[in-house]
Design an enzyme around this catalytic site. Structure first.
Site, PDB file in Angstrom:
ATOM      1  N   ASP A 318      33.053 -83.981   4.929  1.00 21.61           N
ATOM      2  CA  ASP A 318      33.421 -84.511   3.625  1.00 21.61           C
ATOM      3  C   ASP A 318      32.713 -83.772   2.493  1.00 21.61           C
ATOM      4  O   ASP A 318      31.566 -83.332   2.631  1.00 21.61           O
ATOM      5  CB  ASP A 318      33.047 -86.000   3.579  1.00 21.61           C
ATOM      6  CG  ASP A 318      33.441 -86.658   2.271  1.00 21.61           C
ATOM      7  OD1 ASP A 318      34.648 -86.696   1.971  1.00 21.61           O
ATOM      8  OD2 ASP A 318      32.543 -87.112   1.542  1.00 21.61           O
ATOM      9  N   GLU A 371      36.766 -80.514   4.034  1.00 17.24           N
ATOM     10  CA  GLU A 371      37.429 -81.079   2.853  1.00 17.24           C
ATOM     11  C   GLU A 371      36.820 -80.360   1.659  1.00 17.24           C
ATOM     12  O   GLU A 371      35.759 -80.718   1.168  1.00 17.24           O
ATOM     13  CB  GLU A 371      37.196 -82.591   2.772  1.00 17.24           C
ATOM     14  CG  GLU A 371      38.060 -83.266   1.713  1.00 17.24           C
ATOM     15  CD  GLU A 371      37.256 -83.874   0.570  1.00 17.24           C
ATOM     16  OE1 GLU A 371      37.870 -84.156  -0.473  1.00 17.24           O
ATOM     17  OE2 GLU A 371      36.042 -84.044   0.700  1.00 17.24           O
TER      18      GLU A 371
END
Length: 637
Positions: A318, A371
C-alpha cells in the site's frame, strides 16, 4: 512468586544478523515462543528496545507485575529476553518499558503472532507451528507458474463486510470468523470465476475505520475474525478451491497509538526522528525509518513471514508513492531534500529493492504488487538494476482516466475519447493490474453503478456493462472490489455487509450473470492474459471513432483463439456498424452485453460473421454489425 529462568533463544549469530539488517526470519526468535527449558514448559519473550533503561514482560502469567518479569539485556544488541516457566498459549502480555527520561510505557509486542480483540490491545501468546496444511498441490504448482502469462482476476475483499451474521446484543459486530469466511468467500469466488482474492484489513489494527491501513501488528492476523490457525484455514481452503490469496500489506506508515510502535522505547525507534520525514500529518501517522537496518529487517521479515508461514501468494504493498517522495503530502518547508537536493527518498528506494529481492529468495513463486500512483520509472523493473523489483503495479492512471470518462454525460464523451485510449500509450512500460478498487467506491465517490450518468434515455446498468466489457478486454491483470460485480448501489461501508438482497432484482442479477460470463471467457481464452505485457497481444481496430464514442480492438494469444471487441459508450444504436477486423475469415459472436439474460433487450444469438474486403477505421477488412446503445460485443476468430 514464580521463579523465572532465562533461556537465550536469540544467539550471537541472530544478534549479528539482525544488527546488520539481514535476519529475515527473525520472527522465529523475537516475540513470544512456546518452548521448554530444563524440563519446564513456558514461553521465551524477546524484544528489541535499545534505548530503554529496563524492560519487563507483564501478563496474565504474573499478575501484570513488572518486578516479576524483569528481562535480561543481551549485550549491546538492544535485545531483551526472558523465559517464563508456566506461561501458556492464550496468555495476554505487554512489555513494560522504563525510558531514560523516566516514562513508563506499556507496549504490545511488535512481533506478536496474535493480539487481544479490540478495544483491548495486549498481545497474546500463540503457537502457529502445528497447523496441518492440505494445499501441497497448490504450493507445488505455484513455484512453476509465471504470473505474466497466467490469468489473474482478483476479487478485492474486506472480510468484515463481505457477509455478516445477524447482529445481536451479544454479537454487535456480526463478523464471520475466518473459517466461516473461508466457505462463504471461497465458494462464491469459485462460482463467479475469480482466480484470486485480495484481502484488506488482515494485519492487526486498532481502529475499524482505518480498514486495516493503520497497522499495529505486523505479524498478527486481526483477532476480529478468529485466531491465527483460523486464518491459516481460510488460506488453505481457498487454495484447495484453486483460488490464490493476496494480502494488503502496509510498510508506508503506522499509527501513533500508545501501545504501538510509535516512540517504542521512549525514542523514535521505528520512525524517522525528524517529523518532516517521520510523520504524515494528513493521515496522523508515523513514517518508518527506512535508513535504519533493524527497521528494514523488521519489515522484510514481516513480508517473508506472511508469504512463508501463511502460504500467501503475494502482497499488495500500500501507498508506495508516499514512501518514494519526501514531499508527499507536504508543503514547502515541511520536508527535507535528499543528499542530492531532490525529493526522492533514496532510503525507501533501497528498502523496496531489498524487500523485493528478499521475498523472491525466501518465497519463490509469490508476487509483490505496488499501489503506486505516479509515473516513477521502473516500479516493476528488476531490483538488481534501477528498478524497484515489484512484479505488478496497479494502473491508477487508467482507472482515473476511464472512470472520469464514464462519469460524463454520453453527449460529452466524444470530447474526452483520449481518456479511453491513452492507457495503451504506456501499457507496456510496467506490468499493470487494471484495478477498480475500494478507494473508488467510498467518500462520496459513489459505487461504480452510481458513477454512471442517469436520467431520461440513459441506462446506468447498460453503461456499466459496456465499461466492464472494456475493462475485461484491456491488457493487464484484473481487480474488482466486492459488490461491484452485481452493481452495488450504495457506497461501500465497513460497518455493513454487501447488499446481497439486490440479487432478487433482475437488473442486479443480470449484472452478476454478465460478469460471470465475462470471467468464463477470460479464463477460457489465453488471448486475454497470455500476452498482457507484450505488444503482440493487442491491436487497435479503430481507436479514433470519437464522434460516435466507440472503440474496437483485438486480443491475441500464442496459439490462436483470438478475440475481437467493440464497445459503444453512448445510448445511441448504430445500425450496420462497420467493424474493422485484423484479418479475413469468420467471427463468432461470443457475448453481447445487451442480451436479455444480462438485463438488456436482445435475444441471445451466437451468430457467425464473415469479414469482407471493405476498409473500416485502420483495417482493410470488416463486417457489418448492428450495435446497440451501451453495448460491448466480443467475437472469437
Amino acid at each position: 512468586m514464580k521463579q523465572y529462568q532465562d533461556v537465550t533463544m536469540t544467539g550471537q549469530v541472530d544478534q549479528y544478523l539482525f544488527g546488520i539488517g539481514q535476519h529475515f526470519e527473525v520472527y522465529e526468535r523475537f516475540g513470544a515462543h512456546l518452548t521448554e527449558k530444563d524440563g519446564m514448559e513456558g514461553v521465551c519473550f524477546s524484544v528489541w528496545a535499545p534505548a530503554a533503561k529496563s524492560v519487563s514482560v507483564v501478563g496474565t502469567f504474573n499478575g501484570w507485575r513488572e518486578a516479576a518479569g524483569c528481562m535480561e539485556r543481551l549485550g549491546a544488541s538492544g535485545i531483551y529476553e526472558l523465559f517464563v516457566p508456566g506461561a501458556i498459549e492464550g496468555d495476554l502480555y505487554k512489555y513494560c518499558i522504563h525510558t531514560r527520561t523516566g516514562e513508563v510505557l506499556y507496549k504490545a509486542d511488535p512481533y506478536a503472532f496474535e493480539s487481544e480483540v479490540r478495544p483491548g490491545n495486549a498481545s497474546r501468546v500463540a503457537g502457529i507451528e502445528d497447523y496441518r496444511w492440505r494445499d501441497q498441490e497448490w504450493m507445488t504448482r505455484r513455484e512453476k507458474k509465471d504470473y505474466r502469462t497466467e490469468p489473474i482476476n482478483i476479487l478485492e475483499v474486506h472480510p468484515g463486510s463481505f457477509q455478516k451474521r445477524p447482529i445481536t446484543e451479544a454479537d454487535p459486530d456480526g463478523f464471520l470468523n475466518y473459517k466461516q469466511l473461508a466457505h462463504a468467500l471461497g465458494d462464491y469466488a469459485e462460482e463467479m470465476g475469480y482466480t484470486h482474492v485480495e484481502l484488506l484489513g488482515i494485519l492487526e489494527y486498532p481502529f475499524d475505520g482505518s480498514w486495516g491501513y493503520q497497522v499495529t501488528g505486523y505479524f498478527a492476523p486481526t483477532s476480529r475474525y478468529g485466531n491465527p490457525k483460523d486464518f491459516m484455514y481460510l488460506v488453505d481452503y481457498l487454495h484447495r478451491k484453486g483460488i490464490g490469496v493476496y494480502l494488503d500489506w502496509v510498510p508506508a506508515h503506522f499509527p501513533k497509538d500508545a501501545h504501538g510502535l510509535a516512540c517504542f522505547d521512549g525514542t523514535p525507534l521505528y520512525e524517522y526522528e525528524d517529523p518532516r520525514k517521520g510523520e504524515h500529518r494528513e493521515w496522523g501517522t508515523k513514517v518508518f525509518d527506512y535508513g535504519k537496518k533493524e527497521v528494514r529487517n523488521f519489515l522484510c521479515a514481516s513480508a517473508v513471514f506472511w508469504l512463508k508461514e501463511y502460504h500467501l501468494d503475494g502482497l499488495r504493498v500500500d501507498a508506495v508513492s508516499s514512501m518514494l517522495y519526501l514531499d508527499y503530502g507536504r508543503g514547502p518547508g515541511e520536508w527535507i531534500p535528499n543528499i542530492y537536493g531532490g525529493n526522492q527518498n533514496l532510503e525507501a528506494v533501497e528498502f523496496l529493492q531489498l524487500l523485493n529481492r528478499t521475498t523472491r529468495k525466501f518465497a519463490p513463486g509469490t508476487v509483490m504488487i505496488a499501489e503506486e500512483s505516479t509515473s516513477w520509472p521502473g516500479v516493476t523493473g528488476e531490483p538488481e538494476g534501477q528498478g524497484l523489483g515489484f512484479h505488478m503495479k496497479w494502473n491508477m492512471g487508467w482507472m482515473n482516466d476511464t472512470l472520469a470518462y464514464m462519469e460524463k454525460d454520453p453527449i460529452y464523451r466524444s470530447y474526452h475519447h483520449d481518456h479511453l485510449t491513452f492507457g495503451m500509450v504506456y501499457a507496456y512500460t510496467e506490468h499493470f493490474i487494471q484495478a477498480l478498487s475500494h478507494d473508488e467506491v467510498v467518500y462520496g465517490k459513489h459505487s461504480l453503478l452510481g458513477k454512471m450518468p442517469a436520467g431520461e434515455g440513459l441506462d446506468p446498468f447498460g453503461d456499466l456493462r459496456a465499461y466492464y466489457g472494456f475493462y475485461i478486454g484491456h491488457p493487464g491483470k484484473k481487480l474488482l472490489f466486492m459488490g461491484q460485480e452485481f452493481a452495488q448501489e450504495r457506497e461501500w461501508s465497513e460497518n455493513r455487509e454487501l447488499d446481497w438482497f439486490l440479487l432478487s432484482e433482475p437488473k442486479h442479477l443480470g449484472m452478476q450473470r454478465y460478469m460471470h460470463s465475462l470471467y468464463e471467457i477470460y479464463r477460457e481464452y489465453p488471448a486475454l492474459y497470455e500476452l498482457d505485457y507484450e505488444p503482440g497481444g493487442f491491436q487497435w481496430m479503430d481507436p479514433d471513432d470519437a464522434e460516435e464514442s466507440i472503440v474496437s480492438f483485438a486480443r491475441f494469444g500464442r496459439n490462436g483463439k483470438n478475440l475481437l471487441f467493440v464497445i459503444n459508450f453512448t445510448p445511441v444504436e448504430r445500425k450496420e456498424y462497420r467493424l474493422g477486423t485484423p484479418c479475413g475469415g469468420s467471427y463468432e459472436l461470443l457475448l453481447d452485453s445487451s442480451w436479455k439474460k444480462f438485463g438488456g433487450t436482445r435475444e441471445e444469438l451466437h451468430k457467425i460473421y464473415e469479414a469482407e474486403n471493405i476498409p473500416s477505421g485502420q483495417r482493410e477488412t470488416s463486417f457489418s454489425y448492428d450495435l446497440s446503445g451501451y453495448e460491448a460485443a466480443i467475437f472469437s476468430f
